[in-house]
Every structure is written in structure tokens, then in C-alpha cells.
Design a protein around this motif. Structure first.
Motif, PDB file in Angstrom:
ATOM      1  N   THR A  38      18.923 -19.740 -72.570  1.00 40.56           N
ATOM      2  CA  THR A  38      19.424 -20.857 -71.757  1.00 40.56           C
ATOM      3  C   THR A  38      19.058 -20.772 -70.283  1.00 40.56           C
ATOM      4  O   THR A  38      19.405 -21.673 -69.522  1.00 40.56           O
ATOM      5  N   ILE A  41      17.228 -23.826 -68.608  1.00 45.87           N
ATOM      6  CA  ILE A  41      18.111 -24.994 -68.600  1.00 45.87           C
ATOM      7  C   ILE A  41      19.215 -24.810 -67.572  1.00 45.87           C
ATOM      8  O   ILE A  41      19.536 -25.714 -66.793  1.00 45.87           O
ATOM      9  N   SER A  76      22.113 -35.248 -73.170  1.00 48.02           N
ATOM     10  CA  SER A  76      21.897 -34.342 -74.300  1.00 48.02           C
ATOM     11  C   SER A  76      20.566 -34.573 -75.006  1.00 48.02           C
ATOM     12  O   SER A  76      19.891 -33.610 -75.392  1.00 48.02           O
ATOM     13  N   TRP A  79      17.923 -32.887 -72.738  1.00 45.27           N
ATOM     14  CA  TRP A  79      18.074 -31.447 -72.547  1.00 45.27           C
ATOM     15  C   TRP A  79      17.928 -30.680 -73.849  1.00 45.27           C
ATOM     16  O   TRP A  79      17.385 -29.566 -73.864  1.00 45.27           O
ATOM     17  N   LEU A  93      23.652 -25.569 -74.825  1.00 51.17           N
ATOM     18  CA  LEU A  93      23.761 -26.412 -73.635  1.00 51.17           C
ATOM     19  C   LEU A  93      25.129 -26.240 -72.985  1.00 51.17           C
ATOM     20  O   LEU A  93      25.241 -26.173 -71.754  1.00 51.17           O
ATOM     21  N   SER A  96      25.052 -23.017 -71.164  1.00 51.81           N
ATOM     22  CA  SER A  96      24.265 -23.152 -69.935  1.00 51.81           C
ATOM     23  C   SER A  96      25.102 -23.780 -68.830  1.00 51.81           C
ATOM     24  O   SER A  96      25.095 -23.327 -67.679  1.00 51.81           O
TER      25      SER A  96
END
Length: 200
Positions: A38, A41, A76, A79, A93, A96
Motif C-alpha cells: 500500500t 497509494i 475506489s 484507486w 485501500l 492505506s
């Protein structure tokens, strides 16, 4: 099902063990693996720690989770393309997003229910900066689940898992977050918050 060759590969590397159950082999890997997955991101998420720290020093978790929900709704699809493992994308996510904020003064511990599509997160946030992690602490449990059965069954199972983890780590605050990645699901039809389960 997981790819057998991939599983054997990471097992041979010593990253996971399969007895008595499939799990990440060492505690330090629980931290390193999600950070490696991650990091890029995380550095690109436009969030700041100070936005979520209240006057008493506690993290404002409802505000943080509300903002994540809006962030996820808006971003979303874009990403999640950045993750090679789209099945785990929503959970990665979320981690992250949290790591971006918690790195400003706290830490996140992780437990994985491999094969059960769940991740347990424990946020530890020191309330006295002079004592750090040796002083008073805000402990927050976040249970991340991918919905595979009915919402009601997922909530029932998730609440039990969340409260069990809260009891084990001595947390007074806990949240259950359920990701439903069905392509036919509309945001307007989703239950955004359910106060009866103390989560989002």
C-alpha cells in the motif's frame, strides 16, 4: 480459490505457514506486507493527521470513517486499479487511508483471518505525547470484512468477531466495516451507518 502455485511460493519464502492454520508466519511480516502493498497509494492520499485529532488528544474516529467512506465512494474505482490483488483491494485501500493518518503519532497492529475474508486492525493512539506508548492510550478496533453472504449474516458474524477482539485487546471503541463489491449495488441503497452495531 487461491492459486496453489502462489501459495506454495510464499510458503517456500517463509512468508506464511499452513499448520495448524494458514497465517502470516511472523508478526513483523503482518506489518511489512501491507505496507509494501500500500505504500505508493498511501503517499498519494490527500489526508492529514491534524484533521482528526480532537482537543482532548483523542482521534475522532467517526469523522475519520465518514471521510473514508466518502473518499471510497469518490475514488475506489480509480484507486483499486492500483492494486494487483483486487479481491483484497478494499481492505488494502482502507489500511492505506488509516496508515496515512495514524503515522502522525500512533500505530496499527494487524491480525488476518486468511481464508475468512477479514482483517482485524488495532489502532493505538498515545494520549500523552511525553509518555508515548507507555502512557494512557486510545485503543480502537476496526474489523474489515468482505460481504459474501447476506448483510444480516455478515453483520451478525462481524459483530461477534469485533467484540471478541475488543475484549482481547482491552479496547473501548470498535467498528465493523463491510465492503460489498457487487457491481449492481447502488450507493443510495446501502446502510451507511448502523448505530446498533457501533460501526460503519
Amino acid at each position: 480459490p487461491p492459486n496453489e502455485d502462489d501459495q506454495l511460493y510464499v510458503q517456500d519464502l517463509g512468508l506464511i505457514r499452513t499448520r495448524p492454520k494458514t497465517e502470516i508466519a511472523k508478526p513483523i511480516y503482518r506489518e511489512i506486507i501491507p505496507r509494501a502493498l500500500t505504500w505508493t497509494i498511501q503517499t498519494r492520499i490527500p489526508q492529514e493527521t491534524t484533521w482528526y485529532v480532537k482537543e482532548d488528544g483523542n482521534l475522532d474516529m467517526p469523522k475519520l470513517l465518514d471521510n473514508f467512506q466518502q473518499f471510497f465512494r469518490e475514488n475506489s474505482d480509480i484507486w483499486l486499479d492500483g492494486f494487483h490483488y483486487r479481491e483484497a483491494g478494499p481492505q488494502l485501500l482502507m489500511q492505506s487511508f488509516l496508515q496515512r493518518i495514524i503515522n502522525g503519532g500512533g500505530r496499527i497492529e494487524r491480525e488476518y483471518g486468511l481464508g475468512r475474508r477479514r482483517t482485524d486492525l488495532l489502532i493505538q493512539w498515545p494520549l500523552d505525547r511525553t509518555q508515548g506508548f507507555h502512557g494512557p492510550m486510545q485503543r480502537v478496533v476496526i474489523e474489515l470484512k468482505i460481504q459474501r453472504k447476506s448483510l444480516e449474516a455478515t453483520i451478525e458474524e462481524g459483530v461477534d468477531q469485533t467484540t471478541d477482539y475488543m475484549d482481547r485487546v482491552g479496547a473501548e471503541e470498535g467498528y465493523l466495516i463491510i465492503f460489498n463489491r457487487g457491481s449492481d449495488i447502488k450507493w443510495e441503497s446501502l446502510p451507511i451507518r448502523n448505530d446498533t452495531v457501533g460501526g460503519v
